[in-house]
Motif scaffolding. Structure first.
Motif, PDB file in Angstrom:
ATOM      1  N   PHE A  36       0.831  -1.201   0.000  1.00  0.00           N
ATOM      2  CA  PHE A  36       0.000   0.000   0.000  1.00  0.00           C
ATOM      3  C   PHE A  36       0.865   1.250   0.000  1.00  0.00           C
ATOM      4  CE2 PHE A  36      -3.827  -2.396   1.589  1.00  0.00           C
ATOM      5  CZ  PHE A  36      -4.685  -1.951   0.610  1.00  0.00           C
ATOM      6  N   ASP A  37       1.900   1.256   0.826  1.00  0.00           N
ATOM      7  CA  ASP A  37       2.741   2.439   0.958  1.00  0.00           C
ATOM      8  C   ASP A  37       3.485   2.750  -0.333  1.00  0.00           C
ATOM      9  OD1 ASP A  37       3.899   4.551   2.638  1.00  0.00           O
ATOM     10  OD2 ASP A  37       5.763   3.456   2.363  1.00  0.00           O
ATOM     11  N   GLU A  68      -0.928   9.230  -7.387  1.00  0.00           N
ATOM     12  CA  GLU A  68      -0.913  10.689  -7.454  1.00  0.00           C
ATOM     13  C   GLU A  68      -2.331  11.177  -7.728  1.00  0.00           C
ATOM     14  OE1 GLU A  68       1.547  12.829  -6.932  1.00  0.00           O
ATOM     15  OE2 GLU A  68       2.891  11.186  -6.419  1.00  0.00           O
ATOM     16  N   SER A  69      -2.769  12.145  -6.963  1.00  0.00           N
ATOM     17  CA  SER A  69      -4.123  12.653  -7.117  1.00  0.00           C
ATOM     18  C   SER A  69      -4.143  13.820  -8.094  1.00  0.00           C
ATOM     19  CB  SER A  69      -4.677  13.104  -5.766  1.00  0.00           C
ATOM     20  OG  SER A  69      -5.955  13.671  -5.928  1.00  0.00           O
ATOM     21  N   ALA A  96      -2.018   2.585   7.420  1.00  0.00           N
ATOM     22  CA  ALA A  96      -1.034   3.628   7.727  1.00  0.00           C
ATOM     23  C   ALA A  96      -1.085   4.092   9.175  1.00  0.00           C
ATOM     24  CB  ALA A  96      -1.237   4.826   6.804  1.00  0.00           C
ATOM     25  N   LYS A 127       2.471   2.073  -3.357  1.00  0.00           N
ATOM     26  CA  LYS A 127       1.580   2.227  -4.514  1.00  0.00           C
ATOM     27  C   LYS A 127       0.591   3.371  -4.344  1.00  0.00           C
ATOM     28  CE  LYS A 127       1.797  -2.693  -5.693  1.00  0.00           C
ATOM     29  NZ  LYS A 127       1.049  -3.959  -5.776  1.00  0.00           N
ATOM     30  N   GLN A 128       0.955   4.362  -3.528  1.00  0.00           N
ATOM     31  CA  GLN A 128       0.057   5.490  -3.336  1.00  0.00           C
ATOM     32  C   GLN A 128      -0.080   6.275  -4.640  1.00  0.00           C
ATOM     33  OE1 GLN A 128      -1.854   6.422  -0.342  1.00  0.00           O
ATOM     34  NE2 GLN A 128      -1.445   4.259  -0.556  1.00  0.00           N
TER      35      GLN A 128
END
Length: 283
Positions: A48-49, A54-55, A162, A51-52
């Protein structure tokens, strides 16, 4: 799924040093060893960490995702159902019921999606892998202090991958600073005790400067901002999607919302959701 066992001597030394630092920080040796002796990194957390995304979405898109008809409808139903509890918290802190409910809804879908990762293990994994290690190490130590103070087992401290915990998704340091015992039972249970969830959300905003009797803001369609309510700070006009998008006139309470979450998108959506919940609840 767990990551591969910590087999290297360096990993063993790292874990021993982590426990020693936690104890030096004031965590009881019993808690430090119970929580960390059998630590194995969680590969799901690492994935998860790493593969964050980009918004790049607009505020209009973000608003549609957050201020949904279902979230407004359920929020209004819950605001009516728990009017007595919310009213008591609001009277004490000055934070309106609809704002408490809106943040509850955004953070955990009104308690339905608060996460099921063991917080200590998730934070230890993030501290171990190296990216933002100092940040997560401090949060880990705070989580261990929570175990001591609340007399909880490591398996009871659960939340997101997280480290955000419970129905209001407080990080451990935030919990230690702002979590509140809403029903006077001597515990601050943001996982299972609705009174504590309401009190903790309201206490956060109150401590961070929420002004009683004032709004967060409103949609703006005038040439200039109006005077600030009750002599507050000068209103600001926020245009999250640029000059051609929607505009909002914001007051001092908007800054309190931004201390909850630094995102302008989040603060605007929370305010708008609260307004819609209040309007539906009173209709």
């Amino acid at each position: 799924a767990q990551a591969a066992s910590m087999r290297t001597r360096a990993d063993v030394v790292w874990l021993q040093q982590l426990e020693q630092e936690a104890i030096a920080d004031g965590v009881s040796p019993a808690t430090a060893h119970a929580a960390l002796d059998n630590f194995l990194p969680d590969q799901r957390v690492i994935d998860f960490d790493q593969k964050q995304p980009e918004s790049t979405i607009t505020f209009a898109d973000y608003r549609r995702r957050i201020v949904t008809p279902a979230r407004v409808r359920i929020g209004a139903e819950l605001m009516r159902r728990y009017a007595s509890e919310l009213g008591a918290v609001s009277a004490q802190t000055g934070v309106p019921p609809q704002m408490i409910v809106a943040l509850w809804g955004i953070e955990s879908t009104y308690g339905r999606n608060s996460g099921d990762y063991e917080t200590v293990n998730a934070l230890a994994t993030l501290a171990w892998q190296g990216r933002r290690a100092d940040f997560f190490r401090k949060e880990l130590f705070a989580a261990l202090h929570i175990l001591d103070r609340e007399h909880m087992a490591p398996s009871q401290l659960r939340g997101s991958w997280a480290g955000a915990m419970g129905q209001c998704q407080f990080m451990p340091i935030t919990y230690l600073r702002y979590a509140s015992d809403g029903d006077g039972d001597g515990r601050r249970d943001i996982w299972n005790d609705r009174a504590d969830v309401f009190a903790s959300i309201a206490n956060y905003l109150a401590v961070e400067g929420w002004r009683r009797g004032q709004s967060w803001g409103r949609p703006f369609d005038g040439a200039r901002p109006e005077a600030a309510p009750s002599g507050g700070a000068q209103p600001q006009v926020v245009r999250p999607d640029g000059p051609d998008g929607a505009a909002f006139e914001t007051f001092a309470n908007f800054e309190a919302l931004k201390r909850w979450n630094r995102s302008t998108y989040f603060a605007l959506a929370a305010g708008l959701l609260a307004d819609d919940i209040a309007a539906r609840a009173s209709s």
